[in-house]
Motif scaffolding. Structure first.
Motif, mmCIF file in Angstrom:
data_model
loop_
_atom_site.group_PDB
_atom_site.id
_atom_site.type_symbol
_atom_site.label_atom_id
_atom_site.label_comp_id
_atom_site.label_asym_id
_atom_site.label_seq_id
_atom_site.Cartn_x
_atom_site.Cartn_y
_atom_site.Cartn_z
ATOM 1 N N GLU A 260 53.114 -59.771 19.750
ATOM 2 C CA GLU A 260 52.266 -59.142 20.772
ATOM 3 C C GLU A 260 51.459 -60.158 21.568
ATOM 4 O OE1 GLU A 260 51.672 -54.996 21.951
ATOM 5 O OE2 GLU A 260 53.146 -56.233 20.911
ATOM 6 N N GLY A 261 51.099 -61.286 20.933
ATOM 7 C CA GLY A 261 50.311 -62.296 21.631
ATOM 8 C C GLY A 261 48.991 -61.748 22.119
ATOM 9 N N ARG A 379 55.876 -67.028 13.275
ATOM 10 C CA ARG A 379 55.168 -66.435 14.406
ATOM 11 C C ARG A 379 53.666 -66.688 14.390
ATOM 12 N NH1 ARG A 379 59.057 -63.801 12.200
ATOM 13 N NH2 ARG A 379 60.886 -63.331 13.470
ATOM 14 N N VAL A 380 53.171 -67.388 13.369
ATOM 15 C CA VAL A 380 51.731 -67.597 13.262
ATOM 16 C C VAL A 380 51.196 -68.437 14.424
ATOM 17 C CG1 VAL A 380 51.898 -69.648 11.800
ATOM 18 C CG2 VAL A 380 49.879 -68.192 11.650
ATOM 19 N N ASP A 381 52.000 -69.299 14.982
ATOM 20 C CA ASP A 381 51.539 -70.147 16.086
ATOM 21 C C ASP A 381 51.329 -69.359 17.369
ATOM 22 O OD1 ASP A 381 54.370 -69.797 16.128
ATOM 23 O OD2 ASP A 381 54.556 -71.419 17.585
ATOM 24 N N LYS A 382 51.860 -68.129 17.429
ATOM 25 C CA LYS A 382 51.746 -67.310 18.640
ATOM 26 C C LYS A 382 50.608 -66.283 18.552
ATOM 27 C CE LYS A 382 56.657 -67.752 19.819
ATOM 28 N NZ LYS A 382 56.966 -68.703 18.740
ATOM 29 N N SER A 405 50.126 -76.895 7.627
ATOM 30 C CA SER A 405 50.386 -77.702 8.823
ATOM 31 C C SER A 405 50.575 -76.837 10.055
ATOM 32 C CB SER A 405 51.612 -78.590 8.611
ATOM 33 O OG SER A 405 52.755 -77.800 8.331
ATOM 34 N N ILE A 406 51.227 -75.684 9.886
ATOM 35 C CA ILE A 406 51.454 -74.801 11.026
ATOM 36 C C ILE A 406 50.182 -74.054 11.389
ATOM 37 C CG2 ILE A 406 52.746 -72.777 11.813
ATOM 38 C CD1 ILE A 406 55.105 -73.741 10.199
ATOM 39 N N VAL A 407 49.443 -73.592 10.390
ATOM 40 C CA VAL A 407 48.199 -72.867 10.643
ATOM 41 C C VAL A 407 47.195 -73.755 11.358
ATOM 42 C CG1 VAL A 407 46.208 -71.819 9.519
ATOM 43 C CG2 VAL A 407 48.498 -71.241 8.750
#
Length: 451
Positions: A260-261, A379-382, A405-407
């Protein structure tokens, strides 16, 4: 060497009951939030440190010394009698969606605590009047509900829709629902002070709901969250909406947030014990001795029972072929046959279930391929909504390895890592959950202080 040996296993002898919170924040800091009645802004990490003592970086919490490992915490939560704890009343609504499917929304009804009197002798609420009202409102052909839960009358539904308090939507775990102790604990904490309207969105087929289409929920199943939030936002465009996802419900919520962003109507979100990498969790649940023998089979049988009680809708004749090629957007449940159901009754892991049912219905060649694609770590980066994350390193379902690292790359996300707590447990001496109190405190302060 097995694949799971690439990651450290949960050590059952790593024990303790004095827990600590640690914040994982990227080098660019965290999102700046605007304070009410002020031109000042505060970073999400600083906001939690200043206004949410239970979750500040370095905060300590005490759990039950008798439940001194994550395995014991998780086992006790699932095996002990919590029937007299968290006595929440729910009014149930059947929610219809655009694909003709339904789920159920269980609204917290604090006013019913006065209507249905507490019996001091039995230390429970009298069931006489409640039972009469339950029979009068129960739709024909639907399963009997859990204690203190009944369907609402049309007038009660109208009254619910008039409430314009900030709304908190709770998404439960795999094959769970509003009746779970940890969900009732969340609902009770959030609704206690009258600041929020609280509802649990029971996934299709869960919590004694029916399945009315061929669409069974998966990690990709975000359409119901989306439609329900849109419906609630349309009713009161100016009120705040919040969402909490627990375990598999957290996976679904994060996938929704990523899809959804900035279009999401949520003001903030919280996840508790999210299995970020479904592939890693599946391997752990099938190859780690403790997770496999203590938890995995129960999860598989929960899923199988969900299919069994809904075979009237899901079931197709043995040997049938799909009427269209299965895809994530257009699944085909041709594999829900009686023959396969007999096989599923002997499953010992959710991986076996997903290999037989979920992956083929979505067009994946295997459960592992489905897990790789559907993991919320993708999808956590979005995520564009301020999101608080709580995960424990001694969680026997998720494991100690988390997506730091992604969070760290997304300033809208604050990762609160705890060293103790197990999976969805965090139980103290009184069998109350530290995590549900912490989440309630965070959302209460967020709603009070942030624009």
């Amino acid at each position: 060497m097995s694949e799971v040996s690439k990651w450290p296993a949960i050590n059952p002898f790593h024990w303790g009951y004095n827990g600590t919170v640690s914040h994982i924040v990227g080098e660019n800091g965290s999102l700046k939030l605007s304070l009410k009645d002020s031109k000042d802004q505060v970073e999400l990490d600083t906001f939690v440190n200043k206004y949410v003592p239970l979750l500040k970086n370095g905060a300590h919490f005490k759990l039950s010394p008798y439940l001194f490992t994550g395995i014991l915490q998780t086992l006790y939560l699932n095996a002990a009698d919590f029937s007299k704890k968290f006595p929440v009343f729910y009014g149930r609504e059947i929610v219809k969606f655009s694909d003709n499917g339904v789920c159920t929304a269980d609204w917290v009804m604090n006013s019913w605590k006065n209507e249905y009197k507490f019996n001091q002798k039995t230390t429970s609420f009298d069931t006489g009047k409640f039972g009469d009202d339950e029979k009068a409102t129960h739709p024909e052909g639907w399963p009997r509900l859990q204690p203190r839960t009944r369907y609402m009358t049309e007038d009660e539904l109208k009254e619910i829709k008039k409430v314009d308090l900030p709304l908190v939507v709770i998404c439960h775990g795999l094959a769970g629902g509003s009746h779970e102790p940890i969900i009732r604990s969340l609902a009770e904490n959030l609704s206690r002070n009258g600041k929020f309207q609280v509802v649990v969105l029971n996934t299709r087929g869960c919590a004694r709901s029916k399945i009315t289409t061929k669409n069974l929920f998966t990690a990709y199943h975000t359409m119901d969250i989306r439609e329900f939030l849109q419906r609630e936002k349309q009713k009161y465009p100016d009120r705040k909406l919040y969402a909490i996802g627990c375990s598999f419900g957290a996976t679904m919520l994060v996938n929704y947030l990523g899809e959804e962003g900035d279009k999401s109507p949520l003001s903030a979100a919280v996840t508790l014990c999210n299995p970020w990498d479904l592939l890693l969790s599946a391997i752990r649940m099938t190859e780690d001795w403790w997770s496999k023998n203590l938890f995995s089979k129960n999860i598989a049988q929960f899923l199988t029972r969900t299919v069994q009680v809904n075979m009237g809708e899901l079931g197709v004749p043995d040997g049938s072929v799909p009427d269209h090629p299965p895809t994530v957007e257009n699944p085909s449940y041709y594999n829900f046959t009686h023959e396969n159901l007999m096989k599923a009754k002997h499953f010992k892991s959710s991986l076996e279930f997903d290999e037989l049912y979920t992956a083929p219905s979505l067009g994946f060649s295997s459960a592992m391929e489905y897990y790789k694609a559907a993991s919320s770590i993708n999808r956590v980066d979005k995520i564009k909504v301020p999101t608080l994350i709580i995960n424990s390193r001694d969680d026997p379902v998720v494991g100690p390895d988390q997506p730091y690292s992604i969070v760290e790359k997304n300033p809208r996300v604050l990762y609160c890592r705890t060293d103790l707590g197990g999976h969805l447990a965090y139980l103290d001496n009184d069998n109350n959950s530290w995590a549900t109190r912490a989440i309630s405190e965070f959302l209460s302060k967020f709603d009070e202080l942030i624009v």
